[in-house]
Design a protein around this motif. Sequence first.
Motif, PDB file in Angstrom:
ATOM      1  N   ASN A  36       6.666  40.795 -16.883  1.00 52.87           N
ATOM      2  CA  ASN A  36       8.023  41.373 -16.916  1.00 52.87           C
ATOM      3  C   ASN A  36       8.505  41.931 -15.584  1.00 52.87           C
ATOM      4  OD1 ASN A  36       8.690  40.776 -19.608  1.00 52.87           O
ATOM      5  ND2 ASN A  36       7.567  42.559 -20.345  1.00 52.87           N
ATOM      6  N   PHE A  37       7.858  41.587 -14.486  1.00 52.00           N
ATOM      7  CA  PHE A  37       8.387  41.938 -13.170  1.00 52.00           C
ATOM      8  C   PHE A  37       9.464  40.931 -12.798  1.00 52.00           C
ATOM      9  CE2 PHE A  37       4.338  44.136 -12.981  1.00 52.00           C
ATOM     10  CZ  PHE A  37       4.634  45.295 -12.261  1.00 52.00           C
ATOM     11  N   ARG A  38      10.481  41.412 -12.110  1.00 50.19           N
ATOM     12  CA  ARG A  38      11.581  40.545 -11.705  1.00 50.19           C
ATOM     13  C   ARG A  38      11.966  40.819 -10.256  1.00 50.19           C
ATOM     14  NH1 ARG A  38       9.962  38.603 -15.563  1.00 50.19           N
ATOM     15  NH2 ARG A  38      10.991  38.120 -17.550  1.00 50.19           N
ATOM     16  N   TYR A  53       6.868  49.113  -9.557  1.00 48.31           N
ATOM     17  CA  TYR A  53       7.211  48.063  -8.602  1.00 48.31           C
ATOM     18  C   TYR A  53       5.992  47.631  -7.798  1.00 48.31           C
ATOM     19  CZ  TYR A  53       7.447  51.604  -4.838  1.00 48.31           C
ATOM     20  OH  TYR A  53       7.156  52.606  -3.939  1.00 48.31           O
ATOM     21  N   ARG A  81       9.842  46.327 -12.661  1.00 46.21           N
ATOM     22  CA  ARG A  81      10.051  46.220 -14.099  1.00 46.21           C
ATOM     23  C   ARG A  81      10.178  47.625 -14.647  1.00 46.21           C
ATOM     24  NH1 ARG A  81       5.500  45.286 -18.209  1.00 46.21           N
ATOM     25  NH2 ARG A  81       6.459  47.186 -18.970  1.00 46.21           N
ATOM     26  N   GLU A 126       5.957  37.553 -13.179  1.00 43.55           N
ATOM     27  CA  GLU A 126       7.086  37.417 -14.099  1.00 43.55           C
ATOM     28  C   GLU A 126       6.621  37.427 -15.551  1.00 43.55           C
ATOM     29  OE1 GLU A 126       8.995  33.886 -12.688  1.00 43.55           O
ATOM     30  OE2 GLU A 126      10.262  34.975 -11.250  1.00 43.55           O
ATOM     31  N   ASP A 134       6.463  45.067 -24.573  1.00 44.93           N
ATOM     32  CA  ASP A 134       5.306  44.269 -24.152  1.00 44.93           C
ATOM     33  C   ASP A 134       4.567  43.711 -25.358  1.00 44.93           C
ATOM     34  OD1 ASP A 134       5.443  44.577 -21.308  1.00 44.93           O
ATOM     35  OD2 ASP A 134       4.930  46.688 -21.605  1.00 44.93           O
ATOM     36  N   THR A 168       9.044  48.703 -21.940  1.00 44.12           N
ATOM     37  CA  THR A 168       9.653  47.447 -22.394  1.00 44.12           C
ATOM     38  C   THR A 168       8.935  47.024 -23.654  1.00 44.12           C
ATOM     39  OG1 THR A 168       8.101  46.006 -21.218  1.00 44.12           O
ATOM     40  CG2 THR A 168      10.067  46.731 -19.993  1.00 44.12           C
TER      41      THR A 168
END
Length: 210
Positions: free
Chosen positions: A175-177, A158, A204, A172, A210, A208
């Motif tokens: 892949n951060f939200r 985070y 995120r 974003e 990536d 993931t």
Amino acid sequence: MNARQEFWPTGQMGNKLIDNEIFYCEPLLADEENLRLIQKFHVSAETGLGLEMYLKRQAVSDEMAHEARTYLVKDNVSNEIVGYFSLKTGLVASRKKWTVFQVEIDSLPAVELANFAVNSTYKAAHKEQKGIGSIIFLDFVLPTIKMAAERVGICIIYIFALPYSNLIKYYETLNFRRLGKAEEAFIHRNYKPRYDEGCIFMSRPLYTQD
């Protein structure tokens, strides 16, 4: 014993932690020369002044206090500082349940990407290098956290991002939200450090596609 020997015993000092074909990564205190090199680090954007000052004025003391670990990404040929990032442990509230007398919180083990910046001086001198920030994140930040995750539980990364739309959009792409409004307000009210006042929580999964 000097500062770097406290963290990096003889035989390990100056070793590359991770490298790719262009850059390599090493801990801030892996080489005494780093303490001189960081004074030349520059972030041209006005909004990045805090990141520049952190590296120059605060990063070493945080290392000594075991409050954060800072890593320098350098050019494989010239050894110029390309960028840096700082990591610290934390948690992310995953669920909350109201009882009669209190709020019960479940949490997920996490790592905070506390500081993350590209050296504007290097970027200006090496215009052929594109996407430096993404390279640093994908090739150095993620692998460093994953090495730690082999020994302790970590499943979330985070950040507290500066509240600028172009920066939010950039994170974003990594892949951060953002959370929903209610969850975001809860995190900001209960977990956001004072020095991140005005910043926006984003997270995120560590693993993931990536």
